[in-house]
Design an enzyme around this catalytic site. Structure first.
Site, mmCIF file in Angstrom:
data_model
loop_
_atom_site.group_PDB
_atom_site.id
_atom_site.type_symbol
_atom_site.label_atom_id
_atom_site.label_comp_id
_atom_site.label_asym_id
_atom_site.label_seq_id
_atom_site.Cartn_x
_atom_site.Cartn_y
_atom_site.Cartn_z
ATOM 1 N N CYS A 1 38.972 -3.102 -10.712
ATOM 2 C CA CYS A 1 40.433 -3.044 -10.646
ATOM 3 C C CYS A 1 40.954 -2.073 -9.593
ATOM 4 O O CYS A 1 42.160 -1.973 -9.393
ATOM 5 C CB CYS A 1 41.004 -2.676 -12.012
ATOM 6 S SG CYS A 1 40.704 -0.966 -12.477
ATOM 7 N N CYS B 1 39.888 -0.177 -16.930
ATOM 8 C CA CYS B 1 39.666 -1.573 -17.299
ATOM 9 C C CYS B 1 38.352 -1.805 -18.030
ATOM 10 O O CYS B 1 38.113 -2.886 -18.557
ATOM 11 C CB CYS B 1 39.734 -2.465 -16.061
ATOM 12 S SG CYS B 1 38.299 -2.304 -14.978
ATOM 13 N N ASP C 1 34.462 13.108 -12.937
ATOM 14 C CA ASP C 1 34.241 13.807 -14.207
ATOM 15 C C ASP C 1 35.381 13.569 -15.181
ATOM 16 O O ASP C 1 35.174 13.476 -16.395
ATOM 17 C CB ASP C 1 34.091 15.317 -13.964
ATOM 18 C CG ASP C 1 32.839 15.631 -13.153
ATOM 19 O OD1 ASP C 1 31.920 14.801 -13.167
ATOM 20 O OD2 ASP C 1 32.801 16.703 -12.519
ATOM 21 N N CYS D 1 34.706 2.263 -16.023
ATOM 22 C CA CYS D 1 36.080 2.519 -15.597
ATOM 23 C C CYS D 1 36.927 2.799 -16.829
ATOM 24 O O CYS D 1 36.951 1.997 -17.771
ATOM 25 C CB CYS D 1 36.626 1.308 -14.848
ATOM 26 S SG CYS D 1 38.386 1.425 -14.526
ATOM 27 N N CYS E 1 36.874 2.141 -9.164
ATOM 28 C CA CYS E 1 36.442 0.954 -9.878
ATOM 29 C C CYS E 1 36.382 -0.234 -8.920
ATOM 30 O O CYS E 1 37.329 -0.488 -8.186
ATOM 31 C CB CYS E 1 37.402 0.667 -11.022
ATOM 32 S SG CYS E 1 36.994 -0.839 -11.906
ATOM 33 N N ASP F 1 33.890 16.377 -20.725
ATOM 34 C CA ASP F 1 32.671 16.000 -20.016
ATOM 35 C C ASP F 1 32.086 17.225 -19.364
ATOM 36 O O ASP F 1 32.799 18.070 -18.829
ATOM 37 C CB ASP F 1 32.993 14.955 -18.938
ATOM 38 C CG ASP F 1 31.763 14.586 -18.134
ATOM 39 O OD1 ASP F 1 30.794 14.113 -18.747
ATOM 40 O OD2 ASP F 1 31.767 14.771 -16.907
ATOM 41 N N GLU G 1 30.014 15.289 -25.689
ATOM 42 C CA GLU G 1 28.819 14.471 -25.526
ATOM 43 C C GLU G 1 27.784 14.877 -26.572
ATOM 44 O O GLU G 1 27.643 16.053 -26.883
ATOM 45 C CB GLU G 1 28.194 14.730 -24.154
ATOM 46 C CG GLU G 1 29.073 14.396 -22.994
ATOM 47 C CD GLU G 1 28.478 14.917 -21.701
ATOM 48 O OE1 GLU G 1 27.458 14.382 -21.267
ATOM 49 O OE2 GLU G 1 29.032 15.872 -21.146
HETATM 50 ZN ZN ZN Z 1 38.632 -0.683 -13.465
#
Ligand code: ZN
Length: 396
Positions: free
Chosen positions: A365, A346, A372, A343, A362, A188, A272
């Site tokens: 979760c 999850c 990054d 995330c 997140c 990234d 990317e």
């Molecule tokens: Zn999550």
């Protein structure tokens, strides 16, 4: 498939050869401007366009009138005409695409810093003795800091400050496949660091880069106080040029080291897709519910955009492309949208997930990570998915 690569080496000319190189640049500059004048005149007075081939044909006549221009052989003269041809090709291309480009311009001798040989005549390379033979100049010493691979096809000799360089274009460069490692990585373009990897590594530009930039700023300030046309100004100008080159070289070194390490250690590298990245990079406005707006980090993003340019992400990427190709590694570009808000643990995607530039938490979760690094993990996942679907498509 024939691969081609360009190798660049420092030339170490004697003072006599140096004078020869400078004269060659001067005479080629004269030829360039004369050829440009011919094209302009033919069009202005006769509405006739003159091509590269036409100009090459008249070189023989030119030779009888001005033998001094041909001291270094006819190939280099053709190279100069070719350069003019490219300038016109770029001009026409931009005209056709509806832009309003400037007509190719005459070049000042002080800025005419490179000449080229477009075929293998007029020069020769002696790799054993590390010499470059240039017709009319002599056998110039070469600092071959790395071995050359493939078959040399064409060269460009250029001046940068007081240094002379040669770029040798080689064809049929053999690949050097690297042993499999069983590792994959997502990369990234970071907000906080220059680059973040899915392994959790953050790469910053390093303290030397900062020092280099400060030196450059100092040199530019010093230049601004000097009187035009003075000797002090000329010296200050040279100092700015040196500082510029130093900063550029440091960035290039960092990009080389980083791309080499990434390619050596991983079988699959996911980056990317820049075309999409550029569109999605502007942050959304954040209303605060009281009729105003909270900070959306636009300022930090502006800084980010600057550092993207600074870091030479494009340069890093092109290095990754050719090193991956050379080493038989797989490089995939993926759509980076939502990678910074999703995330990695999850899959929950929400703009509130990103607490600040650096922290990701997140809301689904509770997973916490460097923002990054989280994005880099998503990029890796997207790359794997893209590869899997491409393979499934091939299977059908
Ligand atoms: Zn999550």
């Amino acid at each position: 498939m024939s691969r081609s690569r360009t190798y660049r080496y420092l030339l170490q000319p004697t003072s006599r050869q140096r004078t020869g190189l400078e004269r060659m640049c001067l005479s080629q500059c004269e030829l360039y401007n004369a050829a440009l004048e011919e094209r302009r005149g033919a069009w202005a007075w006769e509405r006739r366009s003159v091509s590269y081939v036409d100009q090459c044909r008249t070189l023989t006549e030119t030779r009888e009138v001005r033998p001094d221009l041909f001291k270094c052989g006819v190939t280099v003269c053709r190279g100069t005409l070719k350069r003019l041809e490219w300038a016109f090709a770029a001009f026409y291309r931009r005209c056709h695409s509806g832009e309003t480009p400037g007509y190719p311009r005459f070049k000042a001798a002080s800025r005419f810093d490179s000449v080229q040989w477009e075929d293998t005549k007029g020069w020769g390379l002696d790799t054993d003795n590390k010499r470059l033979r240039l017709h009319g100049i002599g056998h110039v010493k070469l600092r071959m800091h790395r071995p050359l691979r493939g078959t040399p096809k064409a060269i460009t000799v250029s001046r940068q400050g007081k240094r002379w360089w040669v770029s040798i274009r080689c064809a049929d460069v053999p690949a050097q496949p690297l042993p499999a490692t069983g590792h994959s990585v997502g990369i990234d373009l970071g907000v906080c660091a220059l680059v973040a990897t899915s392994d959790g590594e953050l790469v910053s530009e390093g303290r030397f880069a900062k020092r280099g930039r400060n030196r450059l700023a100092g040199a530019q300030r010093a230049l601004s106080t000097k009187r035009r046309g003075s000797m002090h100004r000329r010296r200050a100008c040279e100092a700015v040029g040196r500082a510029h080159r130093k900063v550029a070289n440091q960035r290039k070194d960092l990009a080389h080291q980083l791309s080499r390490q990434l390619v050596n250690d991983h079988d699959l590298i996911v980056v990317e897709d820049l075309r999409v990245a550029q569109m999605s990079r502007r942050p959304k406005p954040r209303p605060n519910g009281k009729g105003g707006f909270d900070s959306n980090g636009a300022r930090a993003k502006a800084g980010l955009n600057r550092s993207i340019a600074d870091a030479g992400w494009g340069m890093l990427r092109s290095m990754l492309v050719y090193k991956a190709e050379d080493g038989g590694r797989e490089l995939i570009a993926v759509d980076p949208r939502h990678t910074s808000l999703r995330c990695a643990s999850c899959g929950h995607t929400e703009s509130e997930n990103r607490l600040s530039q650096a922290v990701f938490r997140c809301r689904g979760c509770g997973h916490r990570d460097h923002a990054d690094v989280n994005a880099a993990r998503n990029i890796l996942r997207a790359g794997r998915a893209q590869r899997a679907s491409a393979r499934a498509g091939l299977g059908n």
